[in-house]
Each structure stands twice: as structure tokens, then as C-alpha cells.
Enzyme design. Structure first.
Site, PDB file in Angstrom:
ATOM      1  N   CYS A 194      -7.021  -3.521  -6.339  1.00 39.76           N
ATOM      2  CA  CYS A 194      -5.884  -3.667  -7.262  1.00 39.76           C
ATOM      3  C   CYS A 194      -5.691  -5.133  -7.648  1.00 39.76           C
ATOM      4  O   CYS A 194      -5.498  -5.456  -8.832  1.00 39.76           O
ATOM      5  CB  CYS A 194      -4.606  -3.102  -6.627  1.00 39.76           C
ATOM      6  SG  CYS A 194      -4.596  -1.296  -6.593  1.00 39.76           S
ATOM      7  N   GLN A 240      -2.245  -3.150   0.515  1.00 35.68           N
ATOM      8  CA  GLN A 240      -2.964  -4.424   0.416  1.00 35.68           C
ATOM      9  C   GLN A 240      -4.335  -4.240  -0.228  1.00 35.68           C
ATOM     10  O   GLN A 240      -5.349  -4.756   0.260  1.00 35.68           O
ATOM     11  CB  GLN A 240      -3.098  -5.052   1.809  1.00 35.68           C
ATOM     12  CG  GLN A 240      -1.850  -5.755   2.287  1.00 35.68           C
ATOM     13  CD  GLN A 240      -1.469  -6.960   1.390  1.00 35.68           C
ATOM     14  OE1 GLN A 240      -2.322  -7.659   0.868  1.00 35.68           O
ATOM     15  NE2 GLN A 240      -0.172  -7.172   1.224  1.00 35.68           N
ATOM     16  N   SER A 241      -4.366  -3.526  -1.327  1.00 33.56           N
ATOM     17  CA  SER A 241      -5.641  -3.240  -1.989  1.00 33.56           C
ATOM     18  C   SER A 241      -6.238  -4.492  -2.649  1.00 33.56           C
ATOM     19  O   SER A 241      -5.607  -5.122  -3.507  1.00 33.56           O
ATOM     20  CB  SER A 241      -5.417  -2.155  -3.046  1.00 33.56           C
ATOM     21  OG  SER A 241      -6.496  -2.102  -3.938  1.00 33.56           O
ATOM     22  N   ASN A 242      -7.466  -4.810  -2.252  1.00 34.44           N
ATOM     23  CA  ASN A 242      -8.196  -5.902  -2.914  1.00 34.44           C
ATOM     24  C   ASN A 242      -8.612  -5.478  -4.316  1.00 34.44           C
ATOM     25  O   ASN A 242      -8.639  -6.280  -5.233  1.00 34.44           O
ATOM     26  CB  ASN A 242      -9.455  -6.255  -2.110  1.00 34.44           C
ATOM     27  CG  ASN A 242      -9.119  -6.804  -0.745  1.00 34.44           C
ATOM     28  OD1 ASN A 242      -8.527  -7.874  -0.635  1.00 34.44           O
ATOM     29  ND2 ASN A 242      -9.480  -6.069   0.305  1.00 34.44           N
TER      30      ASN A 242
END
Ligand SMILES: Cc1ncc(COP(=O)(O)O)c(C=O)c1O
Length: 338
Positions: free
Chosen positions: A78, A74-76
Site C-alpha cells: 500500500c 502495515q502494508s508495504n
């Protein structure tokens, strides 16, 4: 001497300056101010927009045709890189931990909406070394294919990326002057360290130019990703070199408080869950369980310890899309909604 960034390549991606919003009294005579970097505008907002302005400026100057980056499921970072690529007409490849789930949600859903290609590694959530190796391998492959990829390490935490937060520090000083406040501290959530390094670079440059500067306190939420004094100071000093400043960040300037991380990165904590409810019901602020919720728990914890002066600033670094991933919203606090 004025600190300037005009000589550096920069793609204008963020809506700046972000607001500095007055918050409640935290007790002990300390007033909270929230720096709304959750509202940087790009692809749902968050701190990474500031780093991506300089990273993408560098990528465009290098003639890149694609952006490749890496992060947790859940990378912001990315998600925001995907949005930056969409804005700039660059293909985006994201190397992610975990496997493709049947239902794509939260940040992943938005990354796909922005047109990015998602590459699932099957790696454990915080196995950063494994993820970086996968990012390097993919970059090489795209290079062979002639895509001219520009690789961005985890969190965009290079000296170039950190320039975004050096500039943010100067932006905040101007806002403090305009509001007539002299905050004792700036508190924020730290993971890969680029935000921290940038703030310290901006602070050192401003102090070198004779300005009065608050202390910077990072609330660490990830083990093993640059949470180490030498790395942050080194990154900050590299950032200062790019800025053309002769100021220096000392190891003593680096403060990372990891007491609010809990067991590990992305493992929820009761304090962060309580902070998420507090923030939502106090200021309508949306925090998440991996980053800004833990950061805010740290802010409230330090306030309870009497650490701050009359004014303290919390940089809201964003993270709301993860609320819409499985398990993203914490359970109701005991006693239910007030
Ligand atoms: C919402 C949010 N806050 C804070 C951070 C930490 O920023 P940095 O990686 O620069 O330490 C991140 C990084 O991913 C983030 O997504």
C-alpha cells in the site's frame, strides 16, 4: 531465445537493476549473495516497485484516474502504491485492516505523506477475504463518482504484477553471469504469491531459452493467501502467456516452506527476530518482523540444513518502514549487542 518485456505496458518507477551484493559465508561452503530489492527506489523501496511498474502501466493504458488497493495495517504494498500514484499523478485509495490509531506510524505514515487516502475497515489483520470485499465495494463507489479507478488486489499479485518478478529473474541471471557465479537457489519471502509466480515464470522462460537456472524457494509468511501449489503455478502460467512465452511452470516447481511463519501472519517469531539482528549486524541490512525477517530466518535455517550449493541468493524484498511502527523492532538478543 532472449526473454523480452518490451511489448508490455510499463511505467518506469523503479531504479533498476538493483545491486547484487556479496555477503558472508553461511557455513558448509555456501556464500550468500543479497539481491537488494529493498533498494528499488520508489517511496522507500521494496519488491512491490517491480510489480507496480506493470500494474501502473496497465492502469495508465486503461485511462485510470485513481488506484485502489488493499492490505494489512502495515502494508508495504500500500505504501509503495501510494508513492506510485504520487509519481504518476493518480489519486490513491488504500483499504487497510484495523482501525485508525491515534498515532499514525511506519508504512501508514509514509502512505499519508505520499498523499493517499486511508480507509480503515476494522478487519482483523489477516482476514484477506473481508479486505478484498471492502476494496471491491470502494472501487465500485469511486467508479460511480467518475474517478475511473484501477483496482489492484492484495500484494499486486495478478499476472500483470508478477511480470515484474519475471523480469527480475532475467535481470538476476545476467548479474550471475557477470559475477561468474552459478547459484543453486534463490530464496525470498512470500506472502500473496506474486513475487513467487513471477520468479517461476521468468525461470521457466529462461530455461525454455536454454539458460541454466537456479531453483526458487519461497519462505511463506502468510496463511491462506495463495499459499497453495496450484494457485502459484496457475498465476505463473498466466504470466508466461502475457510474456508471449510457451514455457510452462509445473506444480512440482512450486516450493513454499512455511516452517518459519510461526503462529500466523505478522506474529513475530524468535527466529525472525534473531535474523533481524544478524542481518543488521552482518550487512547493515534492514529487515522487518512480518516479511523479510522471517524470510531471512528461513534462509539461515535452510543453510544450516545444508540445502544450498556454493552460492545462494536471498532477495531482500524490503519492509524497513515497519521497524518504525509500534513493536517493530525486536528486543535485544540474549547477551546484548556484540
Ligand atoms: C517486504 C515484503 N517482502 C515480501 C513480500 C511478499 O511478496 P508477495 O506478496 O509478492 O508474495 C511482501 C508483500 O507484501 C513485502 O511487503
Amino acid at each position: 531465445m532472449k526473454v523480452v518485456f518490451d511489448h508490455l505496458e510499463r511505467a518506469r518507477l523503479a531504479t533498476l537493476p538493483t545491486a547484487l551484493e556479496a555477503g558472508p559465508n553461511l557455513g558448509g561452503g555456501t556464500r550468500l549473495w543479497v539481491k537488494r530489492d529493498d533498494l528499488t527506489g520508489l517511496g522507500g523501496g521494496g519488491n512491490k516497485a517491480r510489480k507496480l511498474e506493470f500494474l501502473c502501466g496497465d492502469a495508465l493504458a486503461a485511462g485510470a484516474g485513481a488506484l485502489v488497493t488493499v492490505g494489512a495495517a502495515q502494508s508495504n504494498h500500500c505504501r509503495m502504491t501510494a508513492a506510485a500514484g504520487a509519481r504518476l499523478g493518480l489519486e490513491v485509495h488504500l483499504v487497510l485492516s484495523g482501525d485508525r490509531l491515534e498515532t499514525i506510524a511506519g508504512n501508514q505514515l509514509l502512505s499519508m505523506l505520499f498523499g493517499a487516502q486511508l480507509h480503515f475497515t476494522g478487519a482483523e489483520e489477516s482476514h484477506w477475504g473481508e479486505l478484498e470485499m471492502a476494496r471491491e465495494a470502494l472501487t465500485e463507489q469511486l467508479d460511480v463518482e467518475g474517478l475511473a479507478p484501477y483496482a489492484i488486489p492484495i500484494g499486486g499479485s495478478t499476472a500483470v504484477g508478477a511480470l515484474g518478478y519475471a523480469a527480475a529473474f532475467i535481470e538476476m541471471l545476467d548479474q550471475f553471469d557477470a559475477a561468474g557465479i552459478v547459484p543453486s537457489h534463490i530464496v525470498f519471502t512470500s506472502s500473496s504469491g506474486g513475487t513467487h509466480a513471477g520468479l517461476l515464470a521468468g525461470r521457466a522462460a529462461a530455461a525454455h531459452g536454454g539458460r541454466r537456472v537456479p531453483d526458487v524457494v519461497a519462505i511463506g509468511v502468510a496463511k491462506g493467501v495463495n499459499i497453495g501449489r496450484p494457485d502459484i503455478a496457475e498465476l505463473a502460467n498466466h504470466t508466461l502467456t502475457l510474456m508471449g512465452s510457451t514455457a510452462i511452470v509445473a506444480h512440482e516447481d512450486v516450493e513454499v516452506d512455511t516452517r518459519w511463519m510461526g503462529d500466523d501472519y505478522a506474529v513475530p517469531t524468535p527466529a525472525a527476530d534473531a535474523a533481524i539482528h544478524w542481518a543488521a549486524r552482518t550487512g547493515g541490512w534492514l529487515l522487518d518482523r512480518t516479511y523479510s525477517g522471517k524470510g531471512c530466518a528461513g534462509l539461515l535455517g535452510l543453510a544450516a540444513e545444508g540445502r544450498f550449493g556454493t552460492d545462494v541468493v536471498f532477495i531482500h524484498t524490503g519492509g524497513w518502514p515497519a521497524l518504525f511502527a509500534p513493536g517493530g523492532v525486536p528486543p535485544e538478543p540474549a547477551g546484548g549487542a556484540r
